[in-house]
Design a protein around this motif. Structure first.
Motif, PDB file in Angstrom:
ATOM      1  N   LEU A   1      -8.887   3.557  11.379  1.00 50.13           N
ATOM      2  CA  LEU A   1      -9.709   3.947  12.362  1.00 50.13           C
ATOM      3  C   LEU A   1     -10.151   3.000  13.271  1.00 50.13           C
ATOM      4  N   GLU A   2     -10.482   1.841  12.778  1.00 50.80           N
ATOM      5  CA  GLU A   2     -11.075   0.771  13.562  1.00 50.80           C
ATOM      6  C   GLU A   2      -9.984  -0.239  13.947  1.00 50.80           C
ATOM      7  N   ASP A   3      -8.715  -0.421  13.647  1.00 54.68           N
ATOM      8  CA  ASP A   3      -7.899  -1.448  13.855  1.00 54.68           C
ATOM      9  C   ASP A   3      -6.746  -0.850  14.446  1.00 54.68           C
ATOM     10  N   GLU A   4      -6.254  -1.755  15.363  1.00 57.98           N
ATOM     11  CA  GLU A   4      -4.757  -1.059  16.017  1.00 57.98           C
ATOM     12  C   GLU A   4      -3.730  -1.448  15.071  1.00 57.98           C
ATOM     13  N   LEU A   5      -3.754  -0.553  13.890  1.00 61.88           N
ATOM     14  CA  LEU A   5      -2.592  -0.694  13.043  1.00 61.88           C
ATOM     15  C   LEU A   5      -1.714   0.671  13.016  1.00 61.88           C
ATOM     16  N   PRO A   6      -0.720   0.907  12.647  1.00 64.85           N
ATOM     17  CA  PRO A   6       0.013   1.920  12.490  1.00 64.85           C
ATOM     18  C   PRO A   6      -0.355   2.614  11.253  1.00 64.85           C
ATOM     19  N   PRO A   7      -0.424   3.982  11.099  1.00 61.08           N
ATOM     20  CA  PRO A   7      -0.708   4.681   9.729  1.00 61.08           C
ATOM     21  C   PRO A   7       0.411   4.314   8.764  1.00 61.08           C
ATOM     22  N   ILE A   8      -0.204   4.213   7.499  1.00 60.92           N
ATOM     23  CA  ILE A   8       0.451   3.869   6.366  1.00 60.92           C
ATOM     24  C   ILE A   8       0.813   5.361   5.514  1.00 60.92           C
ATOM     25  N   SER A   9       2.049   5.569   5.446  1.00 60.80           N
ATOM     26  CA  SER A   9       2.419   7.175   4.951  1.00 60.80           C
ATOM     27  C   SER A   9       3.760   6.937   3.938  1.00 60.80           C
TER      28      SER A   9
ATOM     29  N   ILE B   1       0.759  -1.161   0.024  1.00 53.14           N
ATOM     30  CA  ILE B   1       0.050  -0.064  -0.074  1.00 53.14           C
ATOM     31  C   ILE B   1       0.809   1.224   0.188  1.00 53.14           C
ATOM     32  N   GLN B   2       2.198   1.244   0.873  1.00 57.16           N
ATOM     33  CA  GLN B   2       2.864   2.304   0.872  1.00 57.16           C
ATOM     34  C   GLN B   2       3.346   2.603  -0.743  1.00 57.16           C
ATOM     35  N   GLY B   3       3.802   1.781  -1.231  1.00 56.48           N
ATOM     36  CA  GLY B   3       4.352   1.861  -2.595  1.00 56.48           C
ATOM     37  C   GLY B   3       3.569   2.590  -3.692  1.00 56.48           C
ATOM     38  N   LEU B   4       2.336   2.124  -3.435  1.00 56.84           N
ATOM     39  CA  LEU B   4       1.141   2.852  -4.350  1.00 56.84           C
ATOM     40  C   LEU B   4       1.013   4.125  -3.844  1.00 56.84           C
ATOM     41  N   LEU B   5       1.104   4.421  -2.418  1.00 55.01           N
ATOM     42  CA  LEU B   5       1.026   5.981  -1.866  1.00 55.01           C
ATOM     43  C   LEU B   5       2.260   6.692  -2.674  1.00 55.01           C
ATOM     44  N   ASP B   6       3.403   6.128  -2.535  1.00 52.17           N
ATOM     45  CA  ASP B   6       4.628   6.857  -3.035  1.00 52.17           C
ATOM     46  C   ASP B   6       4.555   7.235  -4.603  1.00 52.17           C
ATOM     47  N   GLN B   7       3.950   6.029  -5.314  1.00 50.66           N
ATOM     48  CA  GLN B   7       3.728   6.565  -6.789  1.00 50.66           C
ATOM     49  C   GLN B   7       2.792   7.703  -6.941  1.00 50.66           C
ATOM     50  N   LEU B   8       1.905   7.722  -6.039  1.00 47.59           N
ATOM     51  CA  LEU B   8       0.898   9.000  -6.489  1.00 47.59           C
ATOM     52  C   LEU B   8       1.545  10.208  -6.025  1.00 47.59           C
ATOM     53  N   ALA B   9       2.361  10.231  -4.765  1.00 47.74           N
ATOM     54  CA  ALA B   9       2.927  11.349  -4.290  1.00 47.74           C
ATOM     55  C   ALA B   9       3.948  11.805  -5.330  1.00 47.74           C
ATOM     56  N   LEU B  10       4.656  11.046  -5.953  1.00 44.58           N
ATOM     57  CA  LEU B  10       5.819  11.504  -7.104  1.00 44.58           C
ATOM     58  C   LEU B  10       5.061  11.947  -8.217  1.00 44.58           C
ATOM     59  N   SER B  11       3.809  11.759  -8.622  1.00 41.55           N
ATOM     60  CA  SER B  11       3.376  12.004  -9.794  1.00 41.55           C
ATOM     61  C   SER B  11       3.116  13.671  -9.765  1.00 41.55           C
TER      62      SER B  11
END
Length: 687
Positions: A135-143, A113-123
């Motif tokens: 928002l519902e699970d004990e997971l760290p943010p993906i950024s 998921i982070q790789g896809l976000l990186d591609q969009l940010a580099l666009s």
């Protein structure tokens, strides 16, 4: 120079006393008002036209810039749309919240998921970062930010709650100096979008995209309504996000704009009192407002220049009007002042003054007419002086003749007055006799008229007495009939009273029967109760009989009350009739006495009519004798009056002749005085 001072001095005279001043004021005011009104209208029309063009142009400029802002924001919103439509993003997003996978596999999915976000940010180089918050699970943010420690607490921020409440709709966040995670070296703005059950069917995630605020500044950098104008971007709450304002050039004002209209313009007053032109457009994408603010004086500078030129033109026209007005005053006022001076000299007796004629216009014609008037007036004064001398000589001769006529008229008047006095004494005695006879005749006529009216009144009174007697007889008959009817009504009321007593006895009987029925009902109810179930029907009948007896009691009580009321009314009516019967008897006796009085009065009126006829005959004979005496005295008076009239006419003619002679003498003396005064006045004129 002296002429110029006189000209300027004449301008300060009252317009009511100087036609030159009046013409000067009318001309100057008319020219100044006409030119000033035309200039004001031209500048106002130019300013209105400029504002109309400005309204269209400014709204169009702001709308074009707003559309560019919308396109830029749409390009950023398309990033979220690409993620939602990308299966490579959705599959890891669904799997990463699965509790059955281990931590290592979850890291692999997060990396995907982070790789896809990186591609969009580099666009787009202006995108600072893209972050996905579970928002519902004990997971760290993906950024796209590799150090996520700074953004771990962002899920609890108030702006994050706004994103969640939007339920999948984009929420645009205003600019912050260090971004929304507090670790950015430059100002950032952002937008957030909820991804979850309501749009993609997964667990809830918040997608937050942070963008450099310089993007907004670049969009409005070159957008200006004028050289010193300012372009602003405001969020939905009216907070300033970006501006191209610089100190000393822009307006530096922030206003609230009508949200009911997508675009518009208006003139507003700044904090320093300046008028500012504002144009705005609300973005349908983000709800932000793109506004342009410019000084109104800068936009309407061309109209101000037109007004300045108009002011100078009005001033120039005023100067020209003053010069032309002075020329008019000199052309018209100077000849009039010269004529005024000559007329004042003529009023003092000098008739030798003349106007110098130089032109053929109306003023020249007036000057010629004045010269002819003075020449004619000089000739008339000379002729009048000669005539005054002749009048003085004639008045002297007329005075001598009038003196002689007056002396003769006095002698004739004395003789005539003696003759007239004797005739007047005779006429006076005859007139006194006539007056006495006429007075006696008038009194006899009045006595005759009075006797006739008295006889008529006696006849009318007798007739009225007879009619009154007949009316009294009818009244006696009706009174007797009324008394008889009252007696019969009394008998009927006594019978009604007896019948009311009978009704009372019936009511008492019914009351006793009702009481016995209630007792029987009570006994029947007791017996039915003893019989038990077998007597239930009989008990119901007994209860109905009891209720019927109670209603009968109520009706009997009402009838008893009504019967008592009737007895009371019958007794009151009977008592009133008994009181009225003595009154009717007394009235019958008084009516009989009045009837007898009317009869006696009628007889006496007939006797008075007989005596009145004898008096009327005697007065008629006396009146005839007085008429004969008046005729004789009238003939004597006529002869005396004719003699008196002749004497008075002669005396009057003599008196008139004397007065005419005296008036003629007086007129001759007055004519001499007038001729002397006229000669004295004519000598004042110098010809």
């Amino acid at each position: 120079m002296t002429e110029f001072r006189k000209l300027i001095g004449s301008l300060f005279r009252s317009p009511a006393r100087s036609i030159g001043t009046k013409l000067f004021l009318i001309f100057v005011c008319a020219v100044c008002l006409s030119v000033g009104g035309l200039g004001w209208f031209a500048s106002s029309a130019a300013r209105s036209g400029i504002i109309d063009e400005l309204e269209q142009g400014s709204v169009q400029t702001v709308s074009l810039a707003g559309e560019k802002l919308d396109m830029q924001q749409l390009s950023y919103l398309n990033l979220a749309l690409e993620l939602v439509n990308n299966s490579s993003f959705l599959e890891p997003l669904f799997q990463i919240t699965n509790a059955s996978i281990d931590e290592e596999e979850r890291k692999v999915l997060a990396g995907s998921i982070q790789g896809l976000l990186d591609q969009l940010a580099l666009s787009d180089s202006r995108i600072r970062d893209i972050t996905l918050f579970p928002l519902e699970d004990e997971l760290p943010p993906i950024s796209t930010i590799r150090e996520t420690g700074a953004i771990a607490d962002a899920a609890e921020e108030p702006w994050m709650r706004d994103v969640v409440r939007a339920e999948g709709k984009e929420v645009w966040l205003p600019t912050r100096e260090k971004g929304y995670y507090g670790n950015a070296p430059k100002p950032l703005f952002a937008y957030g979008k909820l991804l979850g059950k309501k749009n993609i069917g997964s667990r809830d995630f918040a997608l937050v995209v942070q963008i450099e605020a310089s993007v907004l500044g670049d969009l409005i950098k070159e957008v200006r309504l004028s050289d010193n104008a300012e372009t602003q971007i405001l969020d939905a709450h009216g907070r300033l996000l970006a501006t191209n304002f610089s100190e000393g050039t822009g307006a530096g004002e922030v206003f609230a704009y009508d949200a009911a209209q997508q675009a518009g313009s208006a003139i507003r007053e700044g904090s320093d009192g300046r008028q500012l032109w504002t144009a705005y457009r609300h973005s349908p994408i983000s709800g932000w407002t793109l506004a342009g603010v410019a000084p109104l004086t800068e936009l309407t500078a061309s109209a101000d220049r037109i007004r300045a030129v108009t002011t100078m033109a009005v001033a120039g026209c005023a100067v020209v009007a003053l010069l032309v007005g002075l020329w008019l005053v000199r052309m018209i006022g100077s000849p009039l002042r010269r004529m005024e001076s000559l007329m004042n000299q003529a009023a003092d007796g000098l008739l030798t003054g003349r106007m110098r004629v130089r032109s053929k216009n109306e003023l020249g014609q007036v000057a010629e007419a004045y010269n002819r008037m003075m020449e004619n007036l000089g000739r008339m004064v000379g002729e009048t002086l000669a005539s005054a001398k002749e009048v003085a000589s004639s008045s002297q001769r007329l005075s001598e003749a009038a003196s002689r006529t007056t002396s003769a008229a006095h002698d004739i008047r004395a003789v005539t007055e003696q003759i007239a006095q004797g005739a007047i004494n005779l006429a006076s005695g005859a007139e006194r006799g006539i007056v006495s006879v006429e007075s006696m005749g008038e009194r006899l006529k009045e006595a005759y008229s009075l006797q006739a009216r008295m006889a008529g009144s006696a006849m009318e009174t007798g007739e009225a007495c007879r009619r009154g007697g007949a009316a009294m007889e009818g009244l006696v008959t009706r009174a007797e009939a009324t008394e008889s009817r009252l007696r019969k009504a009394g008998d009927r009321i006594v019978g009604l009273k007896e019948e009311a007593g009978s009704v009372r006895g019936i009511v008492e009987l019914m009351d006793r029967m009702s009481k016995q029925i209630r007792i029987l009902s009570l006994n029947a109810s007791i017996e039915a109760t003893r019989a038990g179930a077998a007597g239930a029907g009989f008990k119901v009948i007994a209860e109905e009989i009891r209720k019927l007896a109670e209603r009968s009691d109520e009706s009997i009580a009402s009838v008893g009350t009504f019967t008592e009321s009737i007895e009371g009314e019958v007794e009151g009516t009977f008592a009133a009739m008994e009181e009225a019967l003595p009154f009717f008897r007394q009235m019958l006796e008084e009516i009989g006495a009045i009837h007898l009085a009317f009869g006696e009065m009628s007889e006496r009126m007939e006797q008075l009519g007989v005596h009145s006829a004898g008096v009327e005959q005697a007065i008629g004979q006396l009146n005839d004798e007085g008429a004969s005496l008046a005729t004789v005295m009238g003939e004597v008076s006529a002869i005396a009056q004719q003699s008196t009239a002749a004497s008075e006419e002669a005396a009057h003619q003599c008196s008139s002749q004397t007065q005419i002679s005296e008036q003629l003498l007086e007129q001759s003396r007055s004519l001499g005085e007038v001729s002397d005064k006229l000669a004295l006045q004519m000598r004042q004129f110098r010809l």
